[in-house]
Write an enzyme that holds these catalytic residues in place. Structure first.
Site, PDB file in Angstrom:
ATOM      1  N   GLU A 260      35.329  33.364  43.647  1.00  0.00           N
ATOM      2  CA  GLU A 260      34.880  32.213  44.605  1.00  0.00           C
ATOM      3  C   GLU A 260      36.300  31.343  45.003  1.00  0.00           C
ATOM      4  O   GLU A 260      36.115  31.173  46.548  1.00  0.00           O
ATOM      5  CB  GLU A 260      34.243  31.458  43.750  1.00  0.00           C
ATOM      6  CG  GLU A 260      32.857  31.904  43.354  1.00  0.00           C
ATOM      7  CD  GLU A 260      31.885  32.700  44.182  1.00  0.00           C
ATOM      8  OE1 GLU A 260      32.087  32.558  45.403  1.00  0.00           O
ATOM      9  OE2 GLU A 260      31.162  33.577  43.877  1.00  0.00           O
ATOM     10  N   VAL A 282      40.809  42.816  56.335  1.00  0.00           N
ATOM     11  CA  VAL A 282      42.294  43.179  55.521  1.00  0.00           C
ATOM     12  C   VAL A 282      42.320  44.804  55.415  1.00  0.00           C
ATOM     13  O   VAL A 282      41.788  45.443  54.884  1.00  0.00           O
ATOM     14  CB  VAL A 282      42.222  42.662  54.191  1.00  0.00           C
ATOM     15  CG1 VAL A 282      43.452  42.826  53.351  1.00  0.00           C
ATOM     16  CG2 VAL A 282      41.757  41.167  54.003  1.00  0.00           C
ATOM     17  N   THR A 285      42.943  46.988  52.252  1.00  0.00           N
ATOM     18  CA  THR A 285      41.878  47.127  51.304  1.00  0.00           C
ATOM     19  C   THR A 285      41.128  48.537  52.030  1.00  0.00           C
ATOM     20  O   THR A 285      40.519  48.240  53.001  1.00  0.00           O
ATOM     21  CB  THR A 285      41.265  45.963  50.983  1.00  0.00           C
ATOM     22  OG1 THR A 285      40.589  45.417  52.251  1.00  0.00           O
ATOM     23  CG2 THR A 285      41.983  44.987  50.295  1.00  0.00           C
TER      24      THR A 285
END
Length: 347
Positions: A260, A282, A285
């Site tokens: 979170e 990103v 990833t």
């Protein structure tokens, strides 16, 4: 004299316009893949064994509906994030959507040094179990530091494909204070009622975390940068906060809060909350089309690549997530840059 002054003014204006054009030419910010609202809603949240692991995107959808200006705020934050990354020395030519490697890595550094975030924890309890101990609270701060500084000792489990991407985000956390509130309310839901009852303290400079029973099997949720300051922070149910005391397996390692706080620092879910054409902004990833659960074996293949299932922004069990990537590090740290939504925390 007046003609000369007018000419000088014209020259300065022209130079300023040239600078703006050069700046825009240098950044070449591609926002074509940007999205905020997702199709996720309260009825679509996937549950495993009665548990909804993260409610952040549903919470974001609600805030977008309540505030018509929020989309523009988040668009501007994303634009600044991408421009910041592209202007760093050593970056690639990508736009952060997983195509060309534009944001994979620190790109020469941001000159911010190690950033320390002071944390206020608001414990709201209706029984003794929910009134978690100081030791449990400190255990969560310790987990955050280990996870964000890549000192959790789990790096040896990262597959060789991803070992070079394990990032020390150079972000640390310090417990600045704990507030305890006895309250007869047994569950708080997801409409930020706990924040209205017990407002955040100096949210511009402090991360506020509310530890209370959310209900509905929800582990936690966060507010992305750009949302209202009156509700800024993270909410976590007490049995998923920290790694000792009143904790519940398999989410008893403190990784719900790590996940979170990732959202709080502008990270999306690693699968982009959509199919293969949706991304987390990103580039290092891999693309995926859905979350992973439990402790998946390696390799787990989706969208023609191996999933980074051990990333904190997936949905696997706490024991099976243990890394942020270099690209995620760069993305998180841009929120602290001058003019960024959390810049006050870096001063």
């Amino acid at each position: 004299m007046f003609l000369s002054l007018a000419a000088l003014a014209l020259i300065f204006t022209s130079c300023e316009n040239d600078k703006n054009e050069i700046s825009q030419e240098q950044t070449k910010v591609d926002m074509s893949d940007f999205f905020v609202h997702t199709e996720t809603d309260e009825n679509d949240e996937r549950q495993r064994n009665g548990v909804t692991q993260c409610y952040s995107m549903t919470n974001l959808n609600r805030l977008l509906e309540e505030d018509p200006q929020l989309y523009k705020k988040m668009y501007d934050i994303e634009y600044q994030t991408r421009a910041n990354i592209l202007l760093r020395p050593g970056n690639g030519n990508g736009n952060g959507n997983g195509n060309n490697g534009g944001d994979g890595g620190d790109g020469g550094g941001d000159n911010l040094g190690v950033i320390n975030i002071p944390v206020y924890v608001h414990v709201i309890y209706s029984n003794s179990q929910q009134n978690i101990s100081a030791g449990q609270i400190q255990s969560q701060i310790d987990v955050l530091n280990e996870d964000f500084r890549a000192t959790n000792g789990d790096a040896s489990q990262v597959p060789g494909e991803f070992t070079g991407l394990v990032a020390d985000s150079e972000i640390e956390f310090t417990l600045a204070g704990t507030f305890r509130h006895a309250d007869s309310r047994s569950s708080w839901g997801t409409n930020d009622a706990m924040k209205a009852a017990y407002p955040p303290v100096t949210p511009e400079t402090h991360l506020n975390i509310w530890v209370c029973n959310i209900g509905g099997g929800i582990l936690g949720y966060a507010q992305f940068p750009g949302g209202p300051s009156s509700t800024d922070g993270v909410v976590v149910s007490p049995q998923y906060f920290g790694n000792t005391g009143f904790v519940s397996a398999p989410f008893n390692g403190g990784r719900t809060t790590t996940h979170e706080v990732g959202h709080y620092l502008n990270l999306r879910h690693i699968w982009g909350d959509g199919r293969c054409n949706r991304d987390d902004f990103v580039s290092d990833t891999p693309k995926s089309d859905a979350p992973n659960y439990g402790c998946p074996s390696y390799p787990t293949v989706n969208c023609r690549s191996n999933d980074m299932t051990m990333n904190y922004m997936d949905y696997v069990d706490d024991a099976c997530m243990y890394m942020f990537s270099e690209g995620q590090k760069t993305r998180m740290r841009t929120v602290f840059a001058a003019g960024g939504p959390r810049a006050a925390m870096a001063n």
